[in-house]
Design an enzyme around this catalytic site. Structure first.
Site, short mmCIF file in Angstrom:
data_model
loop_
_atom_site.label_atom_id
_atom_site.label_comp_id
_atom_site.label_asym_id
_atom_site.label_seq_id
_atom_site.Cartn_x
_atom_site.Cartn_y
_atom_site.Cartn_z
CG ASP A 120 -25.78 70.36 24.14
OD1 ASP A 120 -25.21 70.45 23.03
OD2 ASP A 120 -27.01 70.34 24.27
CD GLU A 187 -29.00 68.51 19.14
OE1 GLU A 187 -29.81 68.09 18.30
OE2 GLU A 187 -28.75 67.91 20.21
#
Length: 482
Positions: A120, A187
């Site tokens: 991400d 994350e």
């Protein structure tokens, strides 16, 4: 009086002698290695990173905003691009989007290693889009650099890892021990559904790795105060994370008749007080380790200060306080990230709110942060509310362990004469969740002085990206299981 000056002179001579002795015996902790040969890579790896950037795998604090189709498309791209990796390594999905790839090694008894990256990225702010040299999700190349969200944080690492694994598989390589590739998907939103859940799986299966390597430290030419050599800083611990919401209510009024005190004014005063009263300096174990590794490589005068910190700590603290990175290394940092008040230009609002983010030194608790803020603000009208539990990481890697020395040796091959030093990672990473599996959790990406991550024009030099692939290639290929 003569005796006084005589004794004073003797004391000064002894002091000078001690200082010089400690300076000359302050030995380098670097490992002498030769520079690794560059891999013969064509530009297909560059094309792969460009394509990876084009998938808008954006994390938001509000999980409902996440576009799962972007992640699914990205993962399909990975399967197609790295066919040997996904054919020969076993794949496990966690919460649908998290990926664990298991590469079986020769020894079933040796401790495995875990290499991490995250899929991400953070959004590109709408207000800054016109400041980008290229579109933030284009993966365009400009001036021999690949631009876009994820180029550094963290698709650059993810693609570099997969490129190295695919190449080793083509060469018929079998690792000495099991290797796990762990790619979380959230994350940037604290990793609660990705890395945290994956770490729990390893814990449930009683898998204790020799070491874990995640993002964090970097190669830098200029960010270590006083050092004139290229340095690689490897996170052996990371700062904690706390966020406080501040709120004050004071009856509002018409802007033509302002009271002496307003909600905005008093909240602004509180924020300024926090800015002007930073947390005290702390030279903890991790910072001491850092200074032990960089100190011997400094010019003589700086080396002398580093070798005699018992005497020169105030000078070192003053030097480090002058830069953002240096200041954050030696104290709990705080930054006001949100300030909200008002709805109309001629109405004085009755409420003002601010959000302050803290990156805490190891051992600093949420209670201690709140107590410090209350003391500095000294205004009982301001309500202080924690946003979530935050985190108080306790893991610190042992620099005397074989795993750190192996990592240090491998990093040293990237560039001849480069300094490698343990340090306190300033940001939170997915790796923190693996601290219960092993103390040997490291944070490092093999890229020099990253530009634009979480900001405008995130980018990486093509040459640096290729060298990063070479780093992971050497790390995997030369590892000897213990």
């Amino acid at each position: 009086m003569k005796k006084f000056f005589k004794y004073l002179g003797i004391i000064l001579l002894l002091l000078i002698g001690i200082v010089l002795f400690r300076t000359f015996t302050f030995r380098s902790k670097q490992i002498a290695t030769s520079e690794a040969k560059n891999l013969n890579l064509n530009n297909s790896c560059v094309l792969h990173l460009q394509k990876a950037i084009r998938f808008k795998t954006i994390s938001y604090d509000d999980a409902a905003l996440m576009d799962s189709s972007a992640f699914i498309g990205f993962q399909q791209f990975l399967v197609q691009t790295y066919p040997l990796t996904f054919a020969q390594l076993s794949l496990e999905r966690v919460n649908k989007l998290g990926l664990i790839l298991h590469w079986k090694g020769k020894s079933a008894k040796a401790k495995p290693i875990i290499l991490m990256a995250h899929q991400d990225v953070v959004p590109a702010e709408e207000a800054t889009l016109n400041k980008w040299d290229v579109a933030p999700f284009s993966g365009a190349i400009k001036n021999n650099m690949i631009y876009g969200r994820g180029a550094i944080d963290d698709k650059g690492s993810l693609i570099a890892i997969l490129e190295s694994v695919e190449l080793l598989l083509k060469q018929g390589f079998i690792p000495e021990t099991d290797i796990y590739l762990v790619f979380g998907h959230d994350e940037e939103a604290s990793g609660l559904k990705g890395a945290k859940q994956m770490a729990q799986l390893f814990k449930d299966r009683k898998i204790s790795p020799a070491f874990v390597l995640d993002e964090g430290g970097i190669i830098t030419e200029y960010k270590v105060p006083g050092l004139t050599k290229t340095a690689s800083v490897v996170g052996i611990a990371e700062k904690g994370y706390q966020t406080l919401n501040l709120k004050i209510n004071i009856p509002g009024s018409h802007s033509s008749m302002p009271e002496k005190e307003t909600a905005i004014d008093e909240m602004a005063k509180a924020v300024v007080k926090l800015k002007e009263n930073p947390f005290p300096v702390e030279f903890g174990t991790t910072v001491q380790n850092f200074l032990d590794y960089v100190g011997p490589e400094m010019p003589f005068v700086t080396k002398m200060a580093m070798a005699n910190r018992w005497l020169f700590n105030p000078i070192i603290a003053n030097t480090y306080s002058k830069t953002a990175a240096g200041n954050a290394t030696i104290r709990t940092s705080m930054a006001t990230t949100l300030f909200n008040a008002g709805v109309k230009e001629n109405i004085i609002p009755g409420e003002a709110q601010a959000t302050v983010n803290f990156r805490t030194q190891p051992g600093t608790t949420q209670k201690e942060v709140i107590a410090y803020v209350k003391k500095v603000i000294a205004d009982d009208r301001i309500q202080i509310t924690p946003k979530g539990e935050g985190n108080e990481p306790k893991q610190v890697a042992n620099v005397d362990d074989d795993s750190f020395q192996y990592l240090q040796k491998t990093i040293s091959t990237i560039k001849k004469g480069m300094i490698v030093a343990p340090y306190l990672a300033l940001g939170a990473s997915d790796g923190r969740y693996f601290g219960e599996l092993t103390s040997q959790v490291f944070r490092f990406i093999p890229f020099p002085d990253p530009e634009g991550f979480h900001g405008v024009n995130e980018r990486i030099k093509i040459e640096d990206f290729k060298k990063g692939i070479g780093f992971y290639y050497e790390l995997i290929k030369n590892y000897e299981a213990k």
